[in-house]
Write an enzyme that holds these catalytic residues in place. Structure first.
Site, PDB file in Angstrom:
ATOM      1  CG  HIS A 182       7.463   4.732   2.717  1.00 40.63           C
ATOM      2  ND1 HIS A 182       6.884   4.431   1.500  1.00 40.63           N
ATOM      3  CD2 HIS A 182       6.934   3.845   3.595  1.00 40.63           C
ATOM      4  CE1 HIS A 182       6.057   3.414   1.653  1.00 40.63           C
ATOM      5  NE2 HIS A 182       6.077   3.031   2.913  1.00 40.63           N
ATOM      6  CD  GLU A 183       8.090   3.472   7.406  1.00 45.83           C
ATOM      7  OE1 GLU A 183       6.956   3.433   7.921  1.00 45.83           O
ATOM      8  OE2 GLU A 183       8.461   2.645   6.551  1.00 45.83           O
ATOM      9  CG  HIS A 240       2.951   4.594   6.193  1.00 44.03           C
ATOM     10  ND1 HIS A 240       1.901   4.331   5.343  1.00 44.03           N
ATOM     11  CD2 HIS A 240       3.952   3.766   5.817  1.00 44.03           C
ATOM     12  CE1 HIS A 240       2.264   3.387   4.492  1.00 44.03           C
ATOM     13  NE2 HIS A 240       3.503   3.029   4.750  1.00 44.03           N
ATOM     14  CD  GLU A 281       3.291   0.293   2.087  1.00 44.77           C
ATOM     15  OE1 GLU A 281       4.403   0.741   1.767  1.00 44.77           O
ATOM     16  OE2 GLU A 281       2.865   0.241   3.245  1.00 44.77           O
TER      17      GLU A 281
END
Lengths: 400, 186, 127
Positions: free
Chosen positions: A145-146, A149, A228
Site C-alpha cells: 500500500h505504501e 503511494h 487511498e
C-alpha cells in the site's frame, strides 16, 4: 503504469491550479478589505509569497520533518531482515528502480506511512507496534500500500495539496483575527465614494475567509480518499493477495493504542488515519481516509487480484459508480490471486516480533546473554541486580 | 514548380520524423526490457550464491536425503552452464523445483528447522524466490509491451528495418510452479 | 520496564521466539499484549471474569494506568492483573498455576505456547 502516473500528474496539476486560484482570490480580497481599494495585488503578492515559501520548505524538508516528528529511525537489512526483504519484494512488484529507505518508529500503535517527493528518494516508515502484530503476508500488504503511494506519486500530490490547504487556512485565520481586532479599513476611513463597492468587497472577503479553508480542506480530503482506494487496489495487484492487506487493516483498526507524533497535516499520509478512533470514522467529506470497514469489505470480496476486480468489488460494496482512474483499469493485467499461508502465520509473526524487539534492545543498550539451555536473557542498562537467573534451567548469570 | 517539391520534401521530413519516433520508442522499450531482466538476474544470482551455504547447513541433518541434495546441486550446475536467456529460464525453473522439494523434505527434520542458521537461510531463499516472482511479473509485462510494438503496425515496419526482435517471456513450467517453495517460517 | 509489584527494572527472557519480562526480585512475569495474542490467538481467548480481591491495585508497567484484577483460565482460579491495552501480569507461580489448569482441563493450546510453558514454567507435581 506509465499512463497512470501521467494521469496523476495532470490531476495533480489541475488540483494545484484550482487551489492556487482559491488562494490568490483570498489574498486579493484580504488586500482589498484591509488595505483599502487597490491593495488587492498587494494581498495577492503576500499570499503568493506565503505559498511559495511553504512549498519550498515542504518540498525540500517535508519528508525529513515528517520522519523526525514521528521519531523514525532508519534501519538496514541486518536490523530487521524480514521487513527489509518485504520492502525489497514490493519494490520489485511495483517496478520501482530504487528501493525506498526503511524506517521504524518505536510506538505500540500499529501504523505506517510513506514519505519522499520522488520515487527515487522515498522512504517507508512502519511502527514497532505494526511489526509486532502482523504476520508476513499482512506486512507485505501494508508495505505494498505504501509502495503504491510512492509509485503513484501520491506523496507529491498530497504534499502540494496539503501545503495549499495549509496556506489558505493560515491566511484566512490571520484575516479573521485582523477583522476581529482592527476591522477593515474600508469601513473606518473610506466614507466617500465606493460605499457599495467596499461593502461588496467586505462581504466577499468575509465569505472567502470563512469558506476558503473549508473548501481547501474538502478538496484535500477528497483527493486523499481517492488515493487511498487506488493504493489499496495497487497493493492487491502487487501482492496478488488482497486478504493480506484486508487482515492487516482489520488488526490496525482494532488496536486500542493511539499513535503519538502525528499532526493534522501529516495524518493523511498514514495507512489508517491515526487521529480518528477506530469504528467512528464515517464516510463524510471531512475524513482523510475512507471508512476502514468499507476498505476491508472491498478487498475481501475481490474476485481476483487486479484493478478491474477491485473496481467491481467497490461498486458492489458502495453502490457507487467506481473509484479508480480509467488508466489503471486499462492496463489491468487481470492477475490471478495467490494463496496465503495460514498455518505459517503465527510463526512468521513471532519471528518478526523478535526481530523488532531485538532491534530496539540493541538501540537501548541491552545486554544479550545466551544461556546454554536455549533461552536468551536481555538485560536492560538500568538493571540493578548483580546477577540474573535463567527461569528455564536455573543457571545464574553474573553481570559484573 | 517549387511548391509541389516543397510539399513532397515536407512529407518526407514528416515521414522520417515519424519513423525516428517509432525507432526511439522501440529502443526505449528494449532498454526497459533489459532493465527488467537485470532485476530478475540480480535475484537469480543471489539465489545461486545462497545455495552452497544452504547445502553446507543441511548436510549434517539430512544425510539420508542424498538424492534431494544431489538434485539441487545438479540443478544449480545446469544454471551455471546455461548460455542463452531461454536456456537459462529453463534451468532456473529446474532449480526452483529442486529447492521446493528440499524445503518440503526439511519439514520432517525438526532439529534442522529449529536451527537459527537454517531459519535465516530459509527466509533469505523464500524471499529471493518471492523477489524472482515479482521481478518476473514486471519483466513479462515489459516484454509484452515490447513484443506488441514489434509485431503490430506500424512498429513492425521499423522493427523489421532495424532488426528489433521479440523478447523471450520468463515462463515458469507447470512442474516448477507446483513445486515452488511456499513462504514458510518455522 | 519496571516491575509493577516491586518497582525494580525487569529483564526479558526469550525461548523459542516467545518473550516475557521477569522481575529479578519477586519472580513475577509480564506478558505483552502482542505476545499474548500471539500465543493464544484471537479466535480462542482465555476465559476471564472480573475478580473481587483485596490484593493491591497495580499500575501497568507500560502505560502506568491501574490494571484490572481478573480470574483467568478454564477454572477461573488464577488471579492476574491485566491492562486492556498493554498486557498481563502474573505473580510468582501464577503462570505455572495457569499451565496446570490448562493441562487438567485438557484445553488444547497453541503448540508454541505449550512448548514455551513446558520449557520455561514447567508444571511440576501430580495432577
Amino acid at each position: 503504469m506509465w499512463e497512470q502516473i501521467a494521469a496523476n500528474r495532470r490531476k495533480s496539476f489541475l488540483l494545484v491550479v484550482g487551489a492556487a486560484l482559491l488562494l490568490m482570490a483570498l489574498g486579493w480580497f484580504l488586500g482589498e478589505y484591509f488595505g483599502g481599494r487597490g491593495f488587492g495585488p498587494f494581498g495577492l503578492g503576500i499570499a503568493a509569497v506565503v505559498w511559495f515559501v511553504m512549498t519550498l520548505f515542504a518540498y525540500y524538508q517535508g519528508d525529513q520533518v515528517m520522519l523526525s516528528i514521528a521519531g523514525a529511525k532508519k534501519v538496514d537489512k541486518a536490523d530487521l531482515p524480514i521487513l527489509f526483504n518485504v520492502v525489497e519484494e514490493m519494490t520489485l512488484a511495483a517496478g520501482l528502480s530504487r528501493m525506498p529507505a526503511v524506517y521504524v518508529i518505536d510506538d505500540p500503535a500499529p501504523n505506517a506511512f510513506a514519505a519522499g517527493r520522488r520515487p527515487e528518494n522515498a522512504a517507508v516508515a512502519v511502527t514497532s507496534g505494526l511489526l509486532r502484530q502482523l504476520n508476513r503476508d499482512e506486512l507485505q500488504g501494508v508495505v505494498a500500500h505504501e509502495m503504491a503511494h510512492i509509485r503513484n506519486r501520491d506523496i507529491q500530490l498530497m504534499l502540494f495539496a496539503g501545503v495549499l490547504a495549509g496556506a489558505i487556512v493560515i491566511l484566512a485565520e490571520v484575516g479573521l483575527r485582523g477583522m476581529w481586532f482592527g476591522g477593515g479599513r474600508s469601513r473606518s476611513r473610506r466614507s466617500s465614494g465606493g460605499q457599495d463597492g467596499s461593502a461588496i468587497v467586505a462581504i466577499l472577503a468575509i465569505a472567502l475567509m470563512i469558506l476558503a479553508p473549508i473548501l481547501a480542506q474538502l478538496i484535500y480530503f477528497a483527493v486523499s480518499r481517492k488515493r487511498e482506494y487506488l493504493a489499496d487496489a495497487s497493493a492487491a495487484t502487487f501482492t496478488r493477495y488482497p486478504e493480506g492487506l484486508a487482515s492487516a487493516l482489520d488488526k490496525i483498526a482494532r488496536a486500542p493504542q493511539q499513535l503519538g507524533g502525528v499532526t493534522q497535516a501529516t495524518a493523511p499520509m498514514y495507512i489508517i488515519n491515526p487521529l480518528k478512533r477506530a469504528g467512528k470514522a464515517a464516510a463524510n467529506a471531512t475524513s482523510t481516509h475512507p471508512p476502514i470497514d468499507e476498505r476491508i469489505r472491498i478487498l475481501r470480496s475481490m474476485a481476483g487480484a487486479g484493478f478491474a476486480a477491485y473496481e467491481e468489488s467497490y461498486r458492489q460494496a458502495t453502490g457507487k459508480q467506481g473509484v479508480l482512474p480509467g488508466s489503471a483499469l486499462k492496463e489491468d493485467e487481470a492477475r490471478a490471486p495467490r494463496s496465503g499461508e495460514p498455518e505459517a502465520r503465527d510463526a512468521s509473526r513471532r519471528t518478526i516480533a523478535r526481530q523488532v524487539d531485538d532491534f530496539f534492545y540493541r538501540q537501548g543498550g541491552y545486554r544479550r546473554i545466551e544461556c546454554a539451555c536455549g533461552t536468551v536473557l536481555k538485560i536492560p542498562p538500568d538493571f540493578r541486580a548483580p546477577r540474573a537467573g535463567c527461569p528455564r534451567c536455573g543457571a545464574v548469570h553474573e553481570l559484573g | 514548380m517549387m511548391f509541389p517539391l516543397l510539399i513532397v520534401l515536407g512529407l518526407i521530413v514528416l515521414l522520417v520524423a515519424w519513423g525516428v519516433g517509432i525507432y526511439n520508442s522501440l529502443v526505449g522499450l528494449r532498454n526497459r526490457v533489459k532493465e527488467a531482466w537485470a532485476q530478475v538476474d540480480v535475484q537469480l544470482k543471489r539465489r545461486f550464491d545462497l545455495i552452497p551455504n544452504l547445502m553446507e547447513t543441511v548436510k549434517g541433518y539430512m544425510s539420508h536425503e542424498r538424492e534431494t541434495l544431489e538434485a539441487v546441486t545438479q540443478a544449480r550446475a545446469a544454471v551455471g552452464g546455461a548460455g542463452s536467456i531461454p536456456e537459462r529460464i529453463q534451468a532456473e525453473g529446474g532449480l526452483t523445483a529442486a529447492l521446493g522439494r528440499l524445503f518440503a523434505v526439511s519439514e520432517s527434520y525438526p532439529d534442522l528447522k529449529a536451527s537459527q542458521n537454517f531459519m535465516a537461510l530459509q527466509e533469505e531463499l523464500t524471499s529471493t524466490e518471492n523477489k524472482i516472482g515479482f521481478a518476473r511479473q514486471f519483466y513479462n509485462e515489459t516484454v509484452m509491451n515490447m513484443n506488441n510494438k514489434v509485431q503490430m503496425f506500424p512498429g513492425n515496419i521499423v522493427a523489421g528495418m532495424f532488426n528489433f526482435k521479440n523478447e523471450a517471456f520468463f515462463e515458469v513450467t507447470e512442474e516448477a510452479q507446483r513445486e515452488a517453495p511456499k513462504v514458510k517460517f518455522d | 520496564m519496571k516491575c509493577p509489584a516491586c518497582r525494580v527494572p525487569m529483564y526479558a527472557v526469550e525461548f523459542k521466539q516467545v518473550e516475557v519480562d521477569l522481575c529479578p526480585d519477586c519472580g513475577g512475569v509480564w506478558f505483552d499484549r502482542g505476545e499474548l495474542s500471539l500465543l493464544l490467538g484471537v479466535e480462542r481467548p482465555l476465559e476471564t471474569e472480573p475478580a473481587a480481591t483485596d490484593e493491591d491495585a497495580r499500575p501497568c508497567p507500560l502505560c502506568d494506568k491501574t490494571m484490572d484484577k481478573l480470574n483467568i483460565g478454564p477454572s477461573l482460579r488464577v488471579l492476574v492483573d491485566r491492562c486492556p491495552d498493554c498486557g498481563m501480569w502474573f505473580d510468582r507461580r501464577e503462570v505455572e498455576d495457569l499451565g496446570r489448569d490448562l493441562r487438567d482441563n485438557e484445553v488444547g493450546i497453541d503448540p508454541a505456547l505449550a512448548e514455551f510453558l513446558n520449557g520455561v514454567f514447567p508444571v511440576k507435581g501430580d495432577r
